[in-house]
Design an enzyme around this catalytic site. Structure first.
Site, mmCIF file in Angstrom:
data_model
loop_
_atom_site.group_PDB
_atom_site.id
_atom_site.type_symbol
_atom_site.label_atom_id
_atom_site.label_comp_id
_atom_site.label_asym_id
_atom_site.label_seq_id
_atom_site.Cartn_x
_atom_site.Cartn_y
_atom_site.Cartn_z
ATOM 1 N N SER A 1 0.651 -1.221 -0.061
ATOM 2 C CA SER A 1 -0.012 -0.043 -0.110
ATOM 3 C C SER A 1 0.912 1.207 0.025
ATOM 4 O O SER A 1 1.479 1.540 -0.826
ATOM 5 C CB SER A 1 -0.917 0.000 1.185
ATOM 6 O OG SER A 1 -1.905 0.703 0.976
ATOM 7 N N HIS B 1 -7.556 -5.684 -0.539
ATOM 8 C CA HIS B 1 -6.614 -4.917 -0.236
ATOM 9 C C HIS B 1 -5.563 -5.649 0.668
ATOM 10 O O HIS B 1 -4.383 -5.474 0.707
ATOM 11 C CB HIS B 1 -6.778 -3.572 0.227
ATOM 12 C CG HIS B 1 -5.649 -2.735 0.452
ATOM 13 N ND1 HIS B 1 -4.857 -2.118 -0.737
ATOM 14 C CD2 HIS B 1 -5.061 -1.996 1.630
ATOM 15 C CE1 HIS B 1 -3.941 -1.157 -0.585
ATOM 16 N NE2 HIS B 1 -4.305 -1.060 0.924
ATOM 17 N N ASP C 1 -9.418 -5.343 -4.861
ATOM 18 C CA ASP C 1 -9.064 -4.316 -3.971
ATOM 19 C C ASP C 1 -9.782 -2.978 -4.346
ATOM 20 O O ASP C 1 -9.903 -2.524 -5.300
ATOM 21 C CB ASP C 1 -7.523 -3.870 -4.421
ATOM 22 C CG ASP C 1 -6.611 -3.113 -3.290
ATOM 23 O OD1 ASP C 1 -7.503 -2.292 -2.668
ATOM 24 O OD2 ASP C 1 -5.660 -3.259 -3.244
#
Length: 269
Positions: free
Chosen positions: A98, A250, A222
């Protein structure tokens, strides 16, 4: 074992170092707003496969110091460089999730990939987390502003909502609570500040500086780092490989942990 590395006067970063006698090193950088514990299901497997796994808590998060300032991509990349120098890391693999992926990309550009032999990007929030005139992907800036406002006004509620958008699979209450409690360790102001960096910073010019083999892992469900971001990274990074994970959002490092661990091991060797 755990210890601290000073990255700036009065700012220390927490480091978790598992299997330190091994020479095949992976340095992990977590995403927003978690800590190195996000990689628990990598740290529980990869050391047994012959890897030294090093996880850091970014400043403002987990067990690291939480200064008021210092949450730009440049400063966070500088912190990574300080840890690399303090630990004497050379020829290591860098794995990041991320916003950690965004910081890893900035590190590669800012320091010409110093010490890195291979790069693993897991649902990276790059090259732009938000939509822009020539990049119609990612989140709307207003969505990010709402997250920032929620952080300042009701952070527990924001984190609770995040927990259920982070995962595609139904993770169950115990794991959801584990994830929620991990994210509560961060300071509210650092949580908001890193989200501001996610909203405002771009990495298109950083991508050509990545000269090492790069593995991109992306969950197709995601809703945080949208799948088109992974496609843009694959297009922009020479010598990169993109692998789709079909049962993940995610939280791919948990939702498809066996596949993620296998792909990392095969890629790093």
């Amino acid at each position: 074992m755990g210890y601290y590395v000073e990255v700036e006067t009065d700012v220390k970063i927490y480091v978790e170092d598992v299997n330190p006698s091994c020479t095949n090193v992976i340095l992990f950088i977590h995403g927003w707003p978690a800590s190195h514990k996000l990689f628990e299901y990598q740290f529980g497997v990869l050391p047994a496969m012959g890897y030294r796994c090093i996880g850091i808590d970014l400043r403002g998060f987990g067990q690291s110091d939480k200064p008021w300032e210092g949450y730009s991509y440049d400063r966070l990349a500088d912190d990574i460089r300080c840890v690399v120098e303090a630990l004497g890391l050379r020829s290591f693999s860098l794995a990041a999730h991320s916003v950690g992926g965004a910081i890893a990309i900035r590190y590669m550009a800012r320091y010409q990939g110093y010490g890195v032999k291979k790069l693993v990007l897991l649902a990276a929030a790059a090259p732009s987390f938000t939509k822009r005139p020539k990049f119609p992907y990612g989140l709307e800036k207003e969505e990010v502003n709402q997250l920032i406002d929620a952080t300042y006004n009701n952070r527990p509620r924001m984190l609770q909502d995040l927990t259920y958008s982070f995962f595609y699979q139904n993770v169950g209450e115990p794991l959801a609570d584990w994830f929620f409690q991990m994210n509560l360790q961060a300071a509210g102001y650092s949580t908001a500040a890193v989200m501001e960096s996610l909203r405002d910073e771009v990495l298109f010019g950083d991508l050509p500086w990545i000269k090492v083999p790069t593995l991109i892992l992306q969950g197709i469900h995601d809703e945080i780092s949208k799948p088109p971001l992974a496609e843009a990274l694959h297009e922009g990074i020479a010598n990169s490989r993109l692998i789709w994970l079909y049962n993940s959002g995610h939280g791919l490092m948990w939702e498809q942990r066996n596949e993620v661990n296998d792909e990392i091991s095969k890629f790093i060797g």
